[in-house]
Design an enzyme around this catalytic site. Structure first.
Site, PDB file in Angstrom:
ATOM      1  N   HIS A  73      -2.752  -2.955   8.229  1.00 13.02           N
ATOM      2  CA  HIS A  73      -3.845  -3.369   7.340  1.00 13.02           C
ATOM      3  C   HIS A  73      -4.530  -2.129   6.790  1.00 13.02           C
ATOM      4  CE1 HIS A  73      -7.399  -5.435   5.812  1.00 13.02           C
ATOM      5  NE2 HIS A  73      -8.145  -4.596   6.511  1.00 13.02           N
TER       6      HIS A  73
ATOM      7  N   HIS B 104       0.771  -1.245   0.000  1.00 14.69           N
ATOM      8  CA  HIS B 104       0.000   0.000   0.000  1.00 14.69           C
ATOM      9  C   HIS B 104       0.801   1.294   0.000  1.00 14.69           C
ATOM     10  CE1 HIS B 104      -3.587  -2.379   0.507  1.00 14.69           C
ATOM     11  NE2 HIS B 104      -3.042  -2.965   1.560  1.00 14.69           N
TER      12      HIS B 104
ATOM     13  N   LYS C  31      -5.285  -9.467  -7.796  1.00 11.08           N
ATOM     14  CA  LYS C  31      -6.006  -8.900  -6.661  1.00 11.08           C
ATOM     15  C   LYS C  31      -7.093  -7.974  -7.195  1.00 11.08           C
ATOM     16  CE  LYS C  31      -5.294  -6.657  -2.225  1.00 11.08           C
ATOM     17  NZ  LYS C  31      -4.343  -6.016  -1.321  1.00 11.08           N
TER      18      LYS C  31
ATOM     19  N   VAL D 122      -7.845   7.855   4.771  1.00 13.68           N
ATOM     20  CA  VAL D 122      -7.640   6.410   4.739  1.00 13.68           C
ATOM     21  C   VAL D 122      -7.947   5.790   6.097  1.00 13.68           C
ATOM     22  CG1 VAL D 122      -5.984   6.504   2.842  1.00 13.68           C
ATOM     23  CG2 VAL D 122      -5.155   6.611   5.183  1.00 13.68           C
TER      24      VAL D 122
END
Length: 145
Positions: free
Chosen positions: A137, A37, A64, A126
């Site tokens: 995560h 990420h 993905k 986010v």
């Protein structure tokens, strides 16, 4: 009964050997988060960017469905786990300030490579999960108003 210096030293060494796996496990979740990420300085933020980054980061076997890259430095992202984040739902944190992000969505077809992605770029708040002050995560993101 007393322990001699040799036995105390052995107990001390065993304690040192037992501690690192726990720390390494925590760091490995953070490292995986960064791999999936984080991209501090993206070169373009279009479909080609998504296709190359997803492949480079090992997220294409199988393809993905959705992945978001956060464009900012690691330290700023870490602050979501502290001062730049607020509690959100169960055990999650939402950033107080928006981040520049690129979300890559698989365009369908086969889940096997070659994978095709559609990019959407913008500034979003986010939502992440944290452990020991580190992001581990990525949950979701929201466009800032």
């Amino acid at each position: 009964m007393t322990m001699g210096p040799g036995l105390l030293f052995l107990v001390f060494l065993l304690g040192l050997v037992a501690a690192p796996p726990t720390l390494a496990q925590d760091d490995s979740r953070y490292t995986k988060f960064l791999t999936q990420h984080h991209d501090a300085k993206p070169k373009g933020r279009d479909d080609r960017y998504c296709e190359s980054m997803m492949k480079r980061r090992g997220l294409t076997s199988p393809c993905k469905d959705v992945n978001t890259f956060i464009h900012g430095n690691k330290g700023t992202i870490k602050t979501i786990c502290g001062a730049n984040g607020s509690p959100y739902r169960e055990n999650l944190r939402i950033s107080k300030s928006p981040f520049q992000v690129t979300t890559c969505k698989h365009t369908g077809g086969s889940p096997r490579p070659p994978c095709r992605y559609r990019a959407s770029a913008g500034f979003k708040h986010v939502v992440i999960a944290c452990e020991n002050g580190l992001p581990v995560h990525f949950d979701e993101s929201f466009f800032s108003l």
